[in-house]
Design a protein around this motif. Structure first.
Motif, PDB file in Angstrom:
ATOM      1  N   PRO A   1     157.545 -29.207 -11.644  1.00 22.54           N
ATOM      2  CA  PRO A   1     156.161 -29.626 -11.900  1.00 22.54           C
ATOM      3  C   PRO A   1     155.337 -30.542 -12.404  1.00 22.54           C
ATOM      4  CG  PRO A   1     157.202 -27.792 -13.555  1.00 22.54           C
ATOM      5  CD  PRO A   1     158.522 -28.779 -12.904  1.00 22.54           C
ATOM      6  N   ASP A   2     156.709 -31.231 -12.595  1.00 26.23           N
ATOM      7  CA  ASP A   2     155.626 -32.750 -13.361  1.00 26.23           C
ATOM      8  C   ASP A   2     154.341 -32.990 -12.795  1.00 26.23           C
ATOM      9  OD1 ASP A   2     158.636 -32.685 -13.471  1.00 26.23           O
ATOM     10  OD2 ASP A   2     158.403 -33.114 -14.975  1.00 26.23           O
ATOM     11  N   ASP A   3     153.880 -33.264 -11.154  1.00 24.26           N
ATOM     12  CA  ASP A   3     153.477 -33.686 -10.388  1.00 24.26           C
ATOM     13  C   ASP A   3     152.272 -32.864 -10.164  1.00 24.26           C
ATOM     14  OD1 ASP A   3     153.853 -36.087 -11.157  1.00 24.26           O
ATOM     15  OD2 ASP A   3     155.294 -36.473  -9.298  1.00 24.26           O
ATOM     16  N   LEU A   4     153.186 -31.172 -10.470  1.00 21.13           N
ATOM     17  CA  LEU A   4     151.815 -30.759  -9.278  1.00 21.13           C
ATOM     18  C   LEU A   4     152.843 -29.175  -9.663  1.00 21.13           C
ATOM     19  CD1 LEU A   4     150.095 -29.733  -7.527  1.00 21.13           C
ATOM     20  CD2 LEU A   4     151.724 -28.948  -5.571  1.00 21.13           C
ATOM     21  N   SER A   5     151.785 -28.429 -10.372  1.00 21.04           N
ATOM     22  CA  SER A   5     152.363 -26.778 -10.511  1.00 21.04           C
ATOM     23  C   SER A   5     151.889 -25.939  -9.586  1.00 21.04           C
ATOM     24  CB  SER A   5     151.740 -26.578 -12.119  1.00 21.04           C
ATOM     25  OG  SER A   5     152.407 -26.841 -12.792  1.00 21.04           O
ATOM     26  N   VAL A   6     152.630 -25.153  -9.100  1.00 20.19           N
ATOM     27  CA  VAL A   6     152.304 -23.654  -8.714  1.00 20.19           C
ATOM     28  C   VAL A   6     152.951 -22.319  -8.508  1.00 20.19           C
ATOM     29  CG1 VAL A   6     153.058 -23.422  -5.820  1.00 20.19           C
ATOM     30  CG2 VAL A   6     152.916 -25.432  -6.557  1.00 20.19           C
TER      31      VAL A   6
ATOM     32  N   PRO B   1     142.919 -38.066   1.579  1.00 20.06           N
ATOM     33  CA  PRO B   1     142.427 -38.887   1.034  1.00 20.06           C
ATOM     34  C   PRO B   1     141.251 -38.455  -0.175  1.00 20.06           C
ATOM     35  CG  PRO B   1     142.247 -39.791   3.124  1.00 20.06           C
ATOM     36  CD  PRO B   1     142.135 -38.121   3.363  1.00 20.06           C
ATOM     37  N   GLY B   2     141.253 -39.233  -1.236  1.00 20.40           N
ATOM     38  CA  GLY B   2     140.315 -38.665  -1.911  1.00 20.40           C
ATOM     39  C   GLY B   2     141.648 -38.021  -3.269  1.00 20.40           C
ATOM     40  N   PRO B   3     140.546 -36.633  -4.287  1.00 24.44           N
ATOM     41  CA  PRO B   3     140.698 -35.897  -5.651  1.00 24.44           C
ATOM     42  C   PRO B   3     142.438 -35.141  -5.086  1.00 24.44           C
ATOM     43  CG  PRO B   3     139.206 -35.519  -5.197  1.00 24.44           C
ATOM     44  CD  PRO B   3     139.120 -36.861  -4.185  1.00 24.44           C
ATOM     45  N   ARG B   4     143.362 -34.959  -5.845  1.00 24.16           N
ATOM     46  CA  ARG B   4     143.943 -34.439  -5.581  1.00 24.16           C
ATOM     47  C   ARG B   4     144.157 -33.414  -6.597  1.00 24.16           C
ATOM     48  NH1 ARG B   4     145.864 -38.644  -3.157  1.00 24.16           N
ATOM     49  NH2 ARG B   4     146.049 -39.145  -1.427  1.00 24.16           N
ATOM     50  N   PRO B   5     144.435 -32.189  -6.234  1.00 25.88           N
ATOM     51  CA  PRO B   5     144.759 -30.615  -7.708  1.00 25.88           C
ATOM     52  C   PRO B   5     145.944 -30.954  -8.327  1.00 25.88           C
ATOM     53  CG  PRO B   5     145.545 -30.287  -5.765  1.00 25.88           C
ATOM     54  CD  PRO B   5     144.608 -31.234  -4.770  1.00 25.88           C
ATOM     55  N   THR B   6     146.159 -30.544  -9.739  1.00 28.43           N
ATOM     56  CA  THR B   6     147.170 -30.621 -10.167  1.00 28.43           C
ATOM     57  C   THR B   6     147.496 -29.272 -10.511  1.00 28.43           C
ATOM     58  OG1 THR B   6     145.846 -29.787 -11.882  1.00 28.43           O
ATOM     59  CG2 THR B   6     146.361 -32.606 -12.129  1.00 28.43           C
ATOM     60  N   ALA B   7     147.403 -28.231 -10.038  1.00 29.69           N
ATOM     61  CA  ALA B   7     147.992 -26.751  -9.366  1.00 29.69           C
ATOM     62  C   ALA B   7     147.474 -26.809  -8.489  1.00 29.69           C
ATOM     63  CB  ALA B   7     147.876 -26.528 -10.858  1.00 29.69           C
ATOM     64  N   ILE B   8     148.328 -25.440  -8.005  1.00 31.71           N
ATOM     65  CA  ILE B   8     148.218 -24.656  -6.498  1.00 31.71           C
ATOM     66  C   ILE B   8     148.347 -23.396  -6.811  1.00 31.71           C
ATOM     67  CG2 ILE B   8     148.129 -23.968  -4.266  1.00 31.71           C
ATOM     68  CD1 ILE B   8     149.403 -26.941  -3.988  1.00 31.71           C
ATOM     69  N   PHE B   9     147.173 -22.108  -6.432  1.00 29.50           N
ATOM     70  CA  PHE B   9     147.629 -21.171  -6.694  1.00 29.50           C
ATOM     71  C   PHE B   9     147.525 -20.665  -5.222  1.00 29.50           C
ATOM     72  CE2 PHE B   9     144.736 -16.780  -7.491  1.00 29.50           C
ATOM     73  CZ  PHE B   9     145.829 -16.022  -6.713  1.00 29.50           C
TER      74      PHE B   9
ATOM     75  N   THR C   1     157.300 -23.802 -12.088  1.00 28.56           N
ATOM     76  CA  THR C   1     157.412 -24.688 -11.169  1.00 28.56           C
ATOM     77  C   THR C   1     156.128 -24.281 -11.928  1.00 28.56           C
ATOM     78  OG1 THR C   1     156.103 -22.240 -10.328  1.00 28.56           O
ATOM     79  CG2 THR C   1     158.028 -23.664  -9.142  1.00 28.56           C
ATOM     80  N   THR C   2     155.269 -24.578 -12.700  1.00 31.50           N
ATOM     81  CA  THR C   2     154.806 -24.221 -13.984  1.00 31.50           C
ATOM     82  C   THR C   2     154.499 -25.428 -15.141  1.00 31.50           C
ATOM     83  OG1 THR C   2     154.443 -21.877 -14.852  1.00 31.50           O
ATOM     84  CG2 THR C   2     152.779 -22.494 -12.758  1.00 31.50           C
ATOM     85  N   ALA C   3     153.646 -25.893 -15.107  1.00 28.35           N
ATOM     86  CA  ALA C   3     153.496 -26.613 -16.954  1.00 28.35           C
ATOM     87  C   ALA C   3     152.254 -26.809 -17.355  1.00 28.35           C
ATOM     88  CB  ALA C   3     155.135 -27.840 -16.074  1.00 28.35           C
ATOM     89  N   ARG C   4     152.588 -28.634 -18.021  1.00 22.63           N
ATOM     90  CA  ARG C   4     150.971 -28.962 -18.304  1.00 22.63           C
ATOM     91  C   ARG C   4     150.632 -30.106 -17.411  1.00 22.63           C
ATOM     92  NH1 ARG C   4     148.436 -26.909 -22.674  1.00 22.63           N
ATOM     93  NH2 ARG C   4     147.812 -28.726 -23.178  1.00 22.63           N
ATOM     94  N   PRO C   5     149.543 -30.061 -17.500  1.00 21.42           N
ATOM     95  CA  PRO C   5     149.663 -31.375 -16.181  1.00 21.42           C
ATOM     96  C   PRO C   5     149.917 -32.436 -17.012  1.00 21.42           C
ATOM     97  CG  PRO C   5     147.254 -30.806 -17.336  1.00 21.42           C
ATOM     98  CD  PRO C   5     148.485 -29.706 -17.390  1.00 21.42           C
ATOM     99  N   ALA C   6     150.364 -33.503 -15.902  1.00 24.55           N
ATOM    100  CA  ALA C   6     150.835 -35.292 -16.615  1.00 24.55           C
ATOM    101  C   ALA C   6     149.903 -35.625 -17.676  1.00 24.55           C
ATOM    102  CB  ALA C   6     151.377 -35.309 -15.703  1.00 24.55           C
ATOM    103  N   SER C   7     148.481 -35.745 -17.338  1.00 24.88           N
ATOM    104  CA  SER C   7     147.760 -36.258 -17.913  1.00 24.88           C
ATOM    105  C   SER C   7     147.150 -36.213 -19.615  1.00 24.88           C
ATOM    106  CB  SER C   7     146.369 -36.112 -17.562  1.00 24.88           C
ATOM    107  OG  SER C   7     146.108 -34.738 -17.447  1.00 24.88           O
TER     108      SER C   7
END
Length: 338
Positions: free
Chosen positions: A268-273, A238-246, A331-337
């Motif tokens: 990568p639409d919802d999450l970049s890796v 629960p709680g905030p989630r990252p927009t990217a994972i390294f 697998t990486t792109a600008r965050p959806a926001s």
């Protein structure tokens, strides 16, 4: 069994010329070398390793010391070492340093002292003072991949800079909520590579005015399964989630991609890796990574050792830095926001 004299007669040269042509030592014209090679192939002649060793004082064998045999990175480095050595007619004796301290001591105190190798390559093993001394006492060329070790010639990747490059890529895309999958303490061993990569990650965030979120730091074990479980924790709580994972390795990054898909995230639409290594499956998963060219690391270490064997007065490597490169895939792109 075909003898060297038969090869010499067929090629129309002396046995000494055959020996020089096949060993690569001494002056032989290219035309003569080809004639000798054709004669050896026609007769099926194979150089006797024992005779060659007696004549040259060399075993034409290199000892390679590794911490793991079942990890992709180490097997790929070994493949590079093997390819370069085999091209020059050298064999490999493999020494696997296990978690058993007694086995490790035996490798340095006994196995390597049997004088069955012409040189030693140590792959990503942090050697203590006693082990380094034992290697140097052999009087053989030693090349170490990984470091630092001020008493040995080393080939080293700057893991701090590698992690910075990966993190800077995510920041440049506009990500601010970035999670990091690193190593659990039991895997933060030789040279503390996971710690260096986390430090590089945190430095870039600090320079950008971003405080690391403790909820965005998850340990794993440098495997696909470890990355999968860590990403499930990061994305499923629960709680905030990252927009990217390294992820500190490509295998963990691949695990993170699989976990994200299972949880309904689009990469990568919802999450970049992004990962680190240059894994052979990276292209299949379209993984953005920082490639540290492990195959090339092995080849370069072997070539450095062979240069030392050919010329004892060759310029020492000291502490040479190995190359790395950002490889941007899907697998990486600008965050959806954004």
């Amino acid at each position: 069994m075909v003898s060297i004299d038969e090869v010499a007669r067929l090629a129309g040269v002396s046995t000494a010329t055959v020996s020089r042509a096949l060993s690569g030592r001494g002056t032989v014209s290219e035309k003569t070398r080809r004639r000798v090679q054709e004669a050896t192939e026609a007769l099926g002649y194979v150089v006797s390793s024992r005779a060659s060793s007696l004549a040259s004082g060399r075993t034409r064998n290199v000892g390679v010391v590794v911490p793991f045999l079942d990890r992709w990175f180490f097997s790929t480095v070994l493949s590079g070492v093997s390819s370069a050595l085999m091209r020059r007619g050298y064999d490999i004796t493999l020494y696997n340093i296990t978690a058993d301290a007694a086995v490790r001591r035996e490798v340095f105190a006994d196995f390597l002292r049997r004088q069955r190798v012409d040189g030693v390559i140590a792959v990503s093993i942090e050697l203590d003072e006693a082990e380094t001394g034992q290697l140097l006492q052999l009087g053989l060329p030693v090349i170490a991949i990984g470091g630092p070790n001020p008493r040995l010639d080393t080939l080293t990747v700057d893991d701090h800079a590698v992690a910075q490059l990966a993190t800077e890529h995510l920041l440049a895309l506009g990500h601010r909520d970035i999670a990091h999958i690193g190593a659990s303490p039991e895997f933060d061993m030789d040279f503390h590579i996971p710690t260096q990569r986390r430090a590089g990650f945190e430095k870039v965030l600090a320079d950008a005015g971003i405080a690391p979120n403790p909820l965005y730091l998850e340990p794993a074990d440098f495997t696909v399964d470890g990355g999968y479980r860590a990403a499930k924790q990061l994305l499923g709580r629960p709680g905030p989630r990252p927009t990217a994972i390294f992820a500190a390795s490509d295998e963990m990054a691949i695990g993170a991609i699989l976990a994200a898909r299972d949880l309904g995230y689009r990469v990568p639409d919802d999450l970049s890796v992004i990962g680190i290594d240059g894994h052979e499956l990276g292209d299949f998963f379209q993984l953005t990574t920082v490639d540290q060219f492990p195959l090339g690391q092995g080849e370069r270490a072997a070539e450095a050792l062979l240069t030392r064997l050919d010329d004892a007065a060759a310029t020492q490597l000291d502490h040479a830095h190995l190359p790395f490169e950002l490889v941007v895939r899907g697998t990486t792109a600008r965050p959806a926001s954004n």
